[in-house]
Design a protein around this motif. Structure first.
Motif, PDB file in Angstrom:
ATOM      1  N   SER A   8       0.812  -1.220   0.000  1.00 26.54           N
ATOM      2  CA  SER A   8       0.000   0.000   0.000  1.00 26.54           C
ATOM      3  C   SER A   8       0.845   1.270   0.000  1.00 26.54           C
ATOM      4  O   SER A   8       0.296   2.364   0.016  1.00 26.54           O
ATOM      5  CB  SER A   8      -0.947  -0.014   1.196  1.00 26.54           C
ATOM      6  OG  SER A   8      -0.221  -0.148   2.383  1.00 26.54           O
ATOM      7  N   ARG A  52      -8.428   7.082   2.223  1.00 23.99           N
ATOM      8  CA  ARG A  52      -8.642   5.751   1.644  1.00 23.99           C
ATOM      9  C   ARG A  52      -7.325   4.965   1.563  1.00 23.99           C
ATOM     10  O   ARG A  52      -7.313   3.758   1.799  1.00 23.99           O
ATOM     11  CB  ARG A  52      -9.257   5.880   0.265  1.00 23.99           C
ATOM     12  CG  ARG A  52      -9.624   4.555  -0.330  1.00 23.99           C
ATOM     13  CD  ARG A  52     -10.796   4.694  -1.234  1.00 23.99           C
ATOM     14  NE  ARG A  52     -10.994   3.483  -1.979  1.00 23.99           N
ATOM     15  CZ  ARG A  52     -11.981   2.652  -1.754  1.00 23.99           C
ATOM     16  NH1 ARG A  52     -12.849   2.925  -0.824  1.00 23.99           N
ATOM     17  NH2 ARG A  52     -12.111   1.565  -2.468  1.00 23.99           N
ATOM     18  N   SER A  53      -6.237   5.628   1.249  1.00 22.78           N
ATOM     19  CA  SER A  53      -4.955   4.924   1.180  1.00 22.78           C
ATOM     20  C   SER A  53      -4.461   4.536   2.572  1.00 22.78           C
ATOM     21  O   SER A  53      -3.810   3.508   2.729  1.00 22.78           O
ATOM     22  CB  SER A  53      -3.912   5.740   0.432  1.00 22.78           C
ATOM     23  OG  SER A  53      -3.619   6.916   1.126  1.00 22.78           O
ATOM     24  N   ASN A  56      -6.197   1.430   3.438  1.00 19.72           N
ATOM     25  CA  ASN A  56      -5.667   0.264   2.731  1.00 19.72           C
ATOM     26  C   ASN A  56      -4.464  -0.363   3.426  1.00 19.72           C
ATOM     27  O   ASN A  56      -4.037  -1.440   3.035  1.00 19.72           O
ATOM     28  CB  ASN A  56      -5.286   0.634   1.298  1.00 19.72           C
ATOM     29  CG  ASN A  56      -6.501   0.814   0.419  1.00 19.72           C
ATOM     30  OD1 ASN A  56      -7.595   0.392   0.765  1.00 19.72           O
ATOM     31  ND2 ASN A  56      -6.313   1.453  -0.709  1.00 19.72           N
ATOM     32  N   SER A  71      -7.311  -2.257  10.150  1.00 21.93           N
ATOM     33  CA  SER A  71      -6.689  -1.100   9.508  1.00 21.93           C
ATOM     34  C   SER A  71      -6.415  -0.077  10.615  1.00 21.93           C
ATOM     35  O   SER A  71      -6.837  -0.285  11.752  1.00 21.93           O
ATOM     36  CB  SER A  71      -7.614  -0.517   8.437  1.00 21.93           C
ATOM     37  OG  SER A  71      -8.626   0.277   9.012  1.00 21.93           O
ATOM     38  N   TYR A 124      -7.440  -5.179  -1.325  1.00 29.01           N
ATOM     39  CA  TYR A 124      -7.744  -4.649  -0.009  1.00 29.01           C
ATOM     40  C   TYR A 124      -9.134  -5.086   0.429  1.00 29.01           C
ATOM     41  O   TYR A 124     -10.049  -5.183  -0.370  1.00 29.01           O
ATOM     42  CB  TYR A 124      -7.624  -3.124  -0.015  1.00 29.01           C
ATOM     43  CG  TYR A 124      -6.284  -2.685  -0.529  1.00 29.01           C
ATOM     44  CD1 TYR A 124      -5.138  -2.900   0.225  1.00 29.01           C
ATOM     45  CD2 TYR A 124      -6.146  -2.120  -1.785  1.00 29.01           C
ATOM     46  CE1 TYR A 124      -3.890  -2.539  -0.256  1.00 29.01           C
ATOM     47  CE2 TYR A 124      -4.905  -1.749  -2.270  1.00 29.01           C
ATOM     48  CZ  TYR A 124      -3.791  -1.966  -1.499  1.00 29.01           C
ATOM     49  OH  TYR A 124      -2.555  -1.612  -1.975  1.00 29.01           O
ATOM     50  N   ARG A 126     -12.766  -4.920   2.308  1.00 26.03           N
ATOM     51  CA  ARG A 126     -13.852  -3.999   2.625  1.00 26.03           C
ATOM     52  C   ARG A 126     -14.952  -4.804   3.301  1.00 26.03           C
ATOM     53  O   ARG A 126     -15.051  -6.015   3.130  1.00 26.03           O
ATOM     54  CB  ARG A 126     -14.418  -3.336   1.363  1.00 26.03           C
ATOM     55  CG  ARG A 126     -13.403  -2.545   0.569  1.00 26.03           C
ATOM     56  CD  ARG A 126     -13.083  -1.223   1.239  1.00 26.03           C
ATOM     57  NE  ARG A 126     -12.113  -0.485   0.462  1.00 26.03           N
ATOM     58  CZ  ARG A 126     -10.833  -0.382   0.771  1.00 26.03           C
ATOM     59  NH1 ARG A 126     -10.351  -0.981   1.832  1.00 26.03           N
ATOM     60  NH2 ARG A 126     -10.011   0.319   0.038  1.00 26.03           N
TER      61      ARG A 126
END
Length: 157
Positions: A8, A52-53, A56, A71, A124, A126
């Motif tokens: 990532s 968002r990154s 990830n 996360s 990734y 979700r």
């Protein structure tokens, strides 16, 4: 616990650079109305991409018959090992921008039997996805196999 930071990092670095560039444009052109609005929208998009990154960046842990993916914002997905219907390897996209995509080998733990490999969008996890995806390593594969055998009393499919 295994972490996917090396996968990532591309997205994270690219989003940090875009936040820096858009914030410089936003604060330098604060007097001109149209450029100010343009860079304001660009900055909002870059901040969303940065969040968002950061999301990830994920790691997983297997204990007591559950696999849990975390996360920096908390738990992303949790599943019982007995819920796993199928285990496959695939080359998933870790970074994509326009025509350039970077793919790496991953282990996919399918929670439903009829999952299509074309349905695996990226590398990734979700909440809404019907699978758990983990970066491939021989050690990771061995850990998953031993834990699956330990809690399900059968070989992984």
């Amino acid at each position: 616990m295994k972490i996917n930071i090396k996968y990532s990092i591309y997205d994270l670095l690219f989003s940090i650079v875009s936040v820096i560039i858009s914030s410089i444009g936003f604060f330098v052109l604060i007097g001109q109305s149209w450029f100010f609005v343009f860079y304001g929208v660009l900055l909002c998009g870059a901040l969303f991409w940065l969040l968002r990154s950061i999301q990830n960046i994920q790691w997983f842990d297997i204990k007591d018959g559950h696999i849990t993916v975390y996360s920096p914002f908390g738990v992303v997905k949790s599943a019982k090992l007995s819920q796993i219907k199928k285990i496959v390897k695939t080359r998933a996209v870790i970074f994509g921008f326009k025509g350039m995509t970077i793919r790496r080998e991953h282990i996919v733990l399918c929670l439903i039997k009829s999952i299509k490999m074309a349905g695996i969008e990226d590398a990734y996890n979700r909440k809404k996805k019907k699978y758990v995806i983990i970066p491939y390593a021989a050690e990771t594969e061995r850990i998953i196999q031993t834990e699956y055998q330990k809690y399900c009393d059968k070989e992984p499919i």
